[in-house]
Structure formats: C-alpha cells, structure tokens
Design a protein around this motif. Structure first.
Motif, PDB file in Angstrom:
ATOM      1  N   GLY A 136       0.821  -1.204   0.000  1.00 30.87           N
ATOM      2  CA  GLY A 136       0.000   0.000   0.000  1.00 30.87           C
ATOM      3  C   GLY A 136       0.855   1.253   0.000  1.00 30.87           C
ATOM      4  N   SER A 140       0.755   4.246  -2.790  1.00 31.03           N
ATOM      5  CA  SER A 140      -0.035   5.387  -2.345  1.00 31.03           C
ATOM      6  C   SER A 140       0.664   6.688  -2.715  1.00 31.03           C
ATOM      7  CB  SER A 140      -0.245   5.327  -0.830  1.00 31.03           C
ATOM      8  OG  SER A 140       0.985   5.418  -0.156  1.00 31.03           O
ATOM      9  N   GLN A 224      -3.242   2.185  -6.683  1.00 31.03           N
ATOM     10  CA  GLN A 224      -3.816   2.051  -5.357  1.00 31.03           C
ATOM     11  C   GLN A 224      -5.070   1.167  -5.400  1.00 31.03           C
ATOM     12  OE1 GLN A 224      -2.493   3.587  -2.365  1.00 31.03           O
ATOM     13  NE2 GLN A 224      -3.854   2.000  -1.579  1.00 31.03           N
TER      14      GLN A 224
END
Length: 240
Positions: A136, A140, A224
């Motif tokens: 993540g 991100s 994402q």
C-alpha cells in the motif's frame, strides 16, 4: 557415549521405540504379550503413545507394525522390570541419558533453541503482516502512470507472486482490458471511466504505411485501486 538405542526428540521429550527396546532387552516373550503384561502400569498419552512402525517382509513389500513411543523414564523402568542381563545395561544407559538431558547446560541449550524458533516464527509472521502494508505504501500517492509490466514488478517486490503475462491475463479476465479485436489489451471503457487505466497511442510509420499501437497504462489511482483489491480479496495473482 555410544548409542545403545535410538532416541528421538519430539515436543521437548526424549522418546524410544518400544519394539527397539523389546529387541534390545533380548526378551523371549512375544512383543504383544509383553505390552499387555507391562503397559497397564503406565499412562497412555503421558508415558507412551501408540504409533505405527514399518517393516520390510521377504518379498520386499512394506508392512505396518504396531509400535509405541516410550518416554525415557518409562523405558528405564521397563528395563529394570525385565530382569535380564541387558535390562541393567539399558537401565544405566537411560539414567545417563536422563542426567545429561536434565543438566543445566542442556536445559539452557534447549531454552535458547526454543527462543530462536519462536523469534523466527514471529519474524515470519511480522513480515507476512507488513507485506500488504508495504504494498500500500509503495503505490499510495503515486501520480505517474506505469505500464502493466512495471506494476507487476512492484507487486512482486511486495510479496505478490505474479508476472507481466499473468497480470495481463488477470486484467482481461476481470474486465479491465479488452480481450479481443483490434484494440486487444487496451483498457476497457469501464477502466478508463474509473480513472484507473489509460492508453498511450503511438503511431508507427513504415514503408508499408502507418499503424497505431496501443499501450495500456495503470494510473496512480489505479495502482492504489488494484493494490487494495488484491489485499482485500486476499487472492493474489498466482504465477503459473
């Protein structure tokens, strides 16, 4: 000290085979009768457990045998009860084994090995938990669009086993890329409307004329989006 009988370790206990002990004690009583006569004085699950052994018969075939895993303490008592010359030899051997097993140095060594195994397990579990978080974090805030191949590399670096071809196949199967026709592997209308994919069109001119190639790109939002999708479903794109 020479090994008189094979001793194995399981769950922090030293164990011996009842059949090996029966043979070593040079008992004339049949094994099954010896078990019936003596094992009732011990507690199954504490002093011994039932296991299955294997023997090879004359034609080379393997045959299962009933056996028991005995604690060293039980083996020592059975040796004393056997009242054979070998019984005293085995009893003294098991006493020596117990003394060594319970010596402070051996206790510390086992404790250290246990802690090392626990630390390795905790490290592995921690890495497994951090894998999704690192994935993540990797995508991100990304604004740049990247190719499907490069995104597959990001996934691999973050613990999701996939490759470019497998990721292309997954994107087609799930309706993010066109699966046939002249615009094969181009983003679908749905993917572009979601803002997760875009296409780069390149005009190539040759002596035979010009043609347009379409390269699918995954946007920052798409990176994402797909990362979250893989993590939530827990179904990673598997490598074939």
């Amino acid at each position: 000290m020479n090994e008189l009988i094979k001793i194995t370790e399981k769950d922090g206990r030293q164990l011996v085979s009842a059949r090996d002990l029966h043979k070593g004690l040079e008992l004339t009583t049949r094994f099954s009768k010896w078990v019936d006569q003596n094992f009732s004085m011990f507690v199954e699950g504490i002093d011994f457990t039932s296991v299955t052994g294997v023997t090879v018969v004359n034609n080379g075939a393997k045959r299962e045998l009933q056996d028991y895993a005995l604690t060293v303490n039980m083996a020592k008592e059975l040796s004393m009860m056997s009242q054979t010359p070998q019984g005293q030899i085995y009893r003294r051997y098991f006493i020596t084994i117990e003394d060594k097993w319970n010596s402070p140095m051996e206790v510390v060594k086992r404790g250290y090995s246990f802690l090392m195994r626990e630390n390795e397990q905790l490290k592995l579990e921690n890495e497994q938990l951090q894998g999704p978080a690192r994935l993540g974090q990797a995508v991100s805030g990304s604004d740049d669009s990247i190719s499907v191949g490069n995104f597959a590399k990001v996934l691999r670096q973050r613990g999701i086993k996939t490759g470019q071809n497998r990721l292309f196949d997954w994107l087609r199967t799930h309706g993010y890329l066109i699966a046939m026709g002249k615009r094969y592997n181009s983003p679908t209308q749905r993917a572009m409307e979601l803002g997760i994919m875009e296409v780069r069109e390149t005009v190539i001119t040759t002596n035979h004329g010009s043609k347009t190639s379409f390269t699918p790109l995954i946007t920052g939002k798409g990176q994402q989006y797909f990362a979250n999708k893989f993590l939530k479903s827990k179904s990673m794109v598997k490598e074939g």
